[in-house]
Design a protein around this motif. Sequence first.
Motif, mmCIF file in Angstrom:
data_model
loop_
_atom_site.group_PDB
_atom_site.id
_atom_site.type_symbol
_atom_site.label_atom_id
_atom_site.label_comp_id
_atom_site.label_asym_id
_atom_site.label_seq_id
_atom_site.Cartn_x
_atom_site.Cartn_y
_atom_site.Cartn_z
ATOM 1 N N UNK A 16 0.827 -1.209 0.000
ATOM 2 C CA UNK A 16 0.000 0.000 0.000
ATOM 3 C C UNK A 16 0.861 1.258 0.000
ATOM 4 N N UNK A 17 1.985 1.175 0.688
ATOM 5 C CA UNK A 17 2.871 2.332 0.785
ATOM 6 C C UNK A 17 3.734 2.501 -0.459
ATOM 7 N N UNK A 18 4.161 1.398 -1.062
ATOM 8 C CA UNK A 18 5.140 1.466 -2.150
ATOM 9 C C UNK A 18 4.593 1.063 -3.516
ATOM 10 N N UNK A 19 3.361 0.555 -3.551
ATOM 11 C CA UNK A 19 2.846 0.025 -4.802
ATOM 12 C C UNK A 19 3.375 -1.374 -5.032
ATOM 13 N N UNK A 20 2.848 -2.023 -6.065
ATOM 14 C CA UNK A 20 3.287 -3.377 -6.362
ATOM 15 C C UNK A 20 3.591 -3.532 -7.832
ATOM 16 N N UNK A 21 3.555 -4.769 -8.315
ATOM 17 C CA UNK A 21 3.727 -5.026 -9.739
ATOM 18 C C UNK A 21 2.775 -6.157 -10.131
ATOM 19 N N UNK A 22 2.902 -6.673 -11.344
ATOM 20 C CA UNK A 22 1.928 -7.655 -11.823
ATOM 21 C C UNK A 22 2.046 -9.001 -11.120
ATOM 22 N N UNK A 23 3.060 -9.164 -10.256
ATOM 23 C CA UNK A 23 3.260 -10.427 -9.556
ATOM 24 C C UNK A 23 3.285 -10.281 -8.034
ATOM 25 N N UNK A 24 3.257 -9.069 -7.526
ATOM 26 C CA UNK A 24 3.474 -8.861 -6.096
ATOM 27 C C UNK A 24 2.412 -9.539 -5.228
ATOM 28 N N UNK A 25 1.176 -9.671 -5.736
ATOM 29 C CA UNK A 25 0.136 -10.324 -4.944
ATOM 30 C C UNK A 25 0.458 -11.785 -4.660
ATOM 31 N N UNK A 26 1.314 -12.408 -5.495
ATOM 32 C CA UNK A 26 1.646 -13.822 -5.296
ATOM 33 C C UNK A 26 2.519 -14.047 -4.068
ATOM 34 N N UNK A 27 3.067 -12.979 -3.514
ATOM 35 C CA UNK A 27 3.817 -13.111 -2.257
ATOM 36 C C UNK A 27 2.905 -13.690 -1.179
ATOM 37 N N UNK A 28 1.610 -13.357 -1.263
ATOM 38 C CA UNK A 28 0.665 -13.784 -0.236
ATOM 39 C C UNK A 28 0.339 -15.271 -0.296
ATOM 40 N N UNK A 29 0.809 -15.969 -1.329
ATOM 41 C CA UNK A 29 0.710 -17.427 -1.336
ATOM 42 C C UNK A 29 1.589 -18.054 -0.254
ATOM 43 N N UNK A 30 2.622 -17.300 0.166
ATOM 44 C CA UNK A 30 3.535 -17.715 1.226
ATOM 45 C C UNK A 30 4.310 -18.990 0.873
ATOM 46 N N UNK A 31 4.555 -19.189 -0.430
ATOM 47 C CA UNK A 31 5.399 -20.309 -0.857
ATOM 48 C C UNK A 31 6.783 -19.831 -1.257
#
Length: 342
Positions: A16-31
Amino acid sequence: MFDSSLFTHNIISFLKENGGNHLSHLILLQDKKVFWAQQKKVLITYKQIANKTVVLGDPIGEESLIQGAIKEFCDYSKSKGLKPIFYQISPKFMHYYHELGYRFLKLGEVGLVNLPNFSLEGKQGAKLRTRLNKFSRNCYTFNVMYPPYSEELLSKLKLVSDSWLGTQYEKGFSVVSFSEEYISCFPIALLKGPDGNIIAFSTLAMDYKNNISIDLMRKCASSPHGTMDVLFIHIFKWAKEKGYLNCSLGMAPLSNVGNHKDPFLSERIMRLAYLYGSIFYNFKGLKEFKNKFADRWEPKYLVYKKTFLPAMFMQLILLINATPNSKPKAMERIKYLLKRAG
């Protein structure tokens, strides 16, 4: 002890503070693992396989710190006796890798939709407009829901996901997979049949800069022809009304790879896989589907130093085909892939 909810909260706060990219949401898979560089002002996500640390996507953080963050991660990997490679890198930061002596290989392209310009008006949108109207006449409905979700809804989504998967394995790393914890991080777009049952859904991942991604996409095996077209159209219309500027459709692997004059041998091989490799993965079909909607394509690259490319590609295939849930053994996965080719 690892606190999953705290990890998710910290990642979302950073994005939220720095923005993301087209793959950053996949960090939340926690793999994957997270490497904090430049005094925790830049986030790099990666996974180790064999002697390599494979970074997923561009580093996230202040642009002035990205070059230093890349070097910091390279030094870290070297100190562990590992070789870093960078997967699905955008052209924006390629000069930083070039200065460090890295090579580049195009992997494919990400399809993007300019939402303010999205329309089904005119001759070009006639086919999709007809399909949307047909679903509407037959009482198919669309809505977007926000977390938290009830156990009942999550169970229904799991049934749709399982129907779509059939006998296939889930994938991981750069490909999203179903988990209740993951999908509970995002809004979910639902398409329901005349009986009110969910026939298709997609999670909607945001990068917190007026951009949105159609993320996990699933439909019932028995859903009517054109279901995903209709779901996508509804998502574009909804996102446009909400003020989003761009929608990412995700990767079309091997798209426009090796189709230029005098390509490298590796690019020629990848081009052949694109044209004739549908027994493993429908590369052409995926590109054709996304091309119905995308008005521009952004190239993505593999960034590496001198290595034996066939071995590296096999490691990437195994990495992507090892899901965060089932984690089949490498040889079992290879046998599965070979069986599909047999």
